[in-house]
Design an enzyme around this catalytic site. Sequence first.
Site: not given
Ligand code: NAP
Length: 274
Positions: A42, A47, A72, A105
């Site tokens: 994704d 980004y 997106k 998005h």
């Molecule tokens: N459509 C939208 O508006 C929108 C908005 C937000 C996000 N997104 C998408 O969704 C994806 C995921 O969401 P997100 O990046 O906001 O948050 P997330 O995936 O819920 O959390 C990411 C965080 O969790 C940590 N992490 C990952 N795996 C872990 C594990 N097994 N144990 C402990 N900590 C862990 C990572 O740190 P480390 O790097 O240190 O592992 C990072 O700080 C984004 O990257 C993006 O592609 C879309």
Amino acid sequence: MPVVEAKGARIPLLGLGTWDLRGRVCARIVEQALRLGYRHVDTAEMYDNEREVGEGLRASGVRRDEFFVTTKIWPTHFAPRELQRAARDCLVRLRLSEVDLLLLHWPNPQIPLAETLGALGKVKRDGLVRNIGVSNFTVALLEQATQLSSEPLVCDQVECHPYLDQTKVITACRQHGMAVVAYSPIARGNARDDEVLARIGKKHGKTAAQVCLRFLVQQDIVVIPRTSKVERLAENAAVFDFNLRAEEMAEVAALAHSDGRVVDWAYSGRTKWD
Ligand SMILES: NC(=O)c1ccc[n+]([C@@H]2O[C@H](COP(=O)([O-])OP(=O)(O)OC[C@H]3O[C@@H](n4cnc5c(N)ncnc54)[C@H](OP(=O)(O)O)[C@@H]3O)[C@@H](O)[C@H]2O)c1
């Protein structure tokens, strides 16, 4: 890799999120994820990492027809001509001839949704994308969008994790035959130290983060956790070899609370599109 089927799209249930991953870290994580068996990545024009995502995809050696890429379009590009140009620019940066899924998005109230959806549909008919969908659409906006779009909308990508009750939007997606894609599925990392998730995980030999992801995939909700650490890629993917019991699912669902959102909707900059 299990998939969710929605209106002809086959979306792998687990994907790699890439928000905030840049440069060599991004390319390397994408490459490693595919080598480990991830089949869904994704990204988004916002980004600023589509080039690196594309590099990682190519470096993995995995055949193009074996992985699923979502990108997106940012709301400043929702005017029809802008959207078509932005979609082509995404493909140039990714160095792909088409993406599997192209999303709006965030909603943009300043541009008529019918016009934006018309342009999105045209991008699909022109063969630039296989499937189209939306992100951050409320139930009311989903109703409008499904009425207005001439091409099927295959998903709504929304914030979704145990701390946030998304029952209404999930129900609406199901009524429309759309997939739910959960972003921030481990609540931006907050779930890693959760005592309830850790206790349940202990019984299954799993971590709190894995229980958090299992809670979603067990409901056929696509998850796209992000990590910058190779060792966590495998941890986040190991969520298909155990089942949460009904009472465990209920206990995780009970973690939801009214201020559980981790992505600030003000970030959508509703009044700042120009
Ligand atoms: N459509 C939208 O508006 C929108 C908005 C937000 C996000 N997104 C998408 O969704 C994806 C995921 O969401 P997100 O990046 O906001 O948050 P997330 O995936 O819920 O959390 C990411 C965080 O969790 C940590 N992490 C990952 N795996 C872990 C594990 N097994 N144990 C402990 N900590 C862990 C990572 O740190 P480390 O790097 O240190 O592992 C990072 O700080 C984004 O990257 C993006 O592609 C879309």
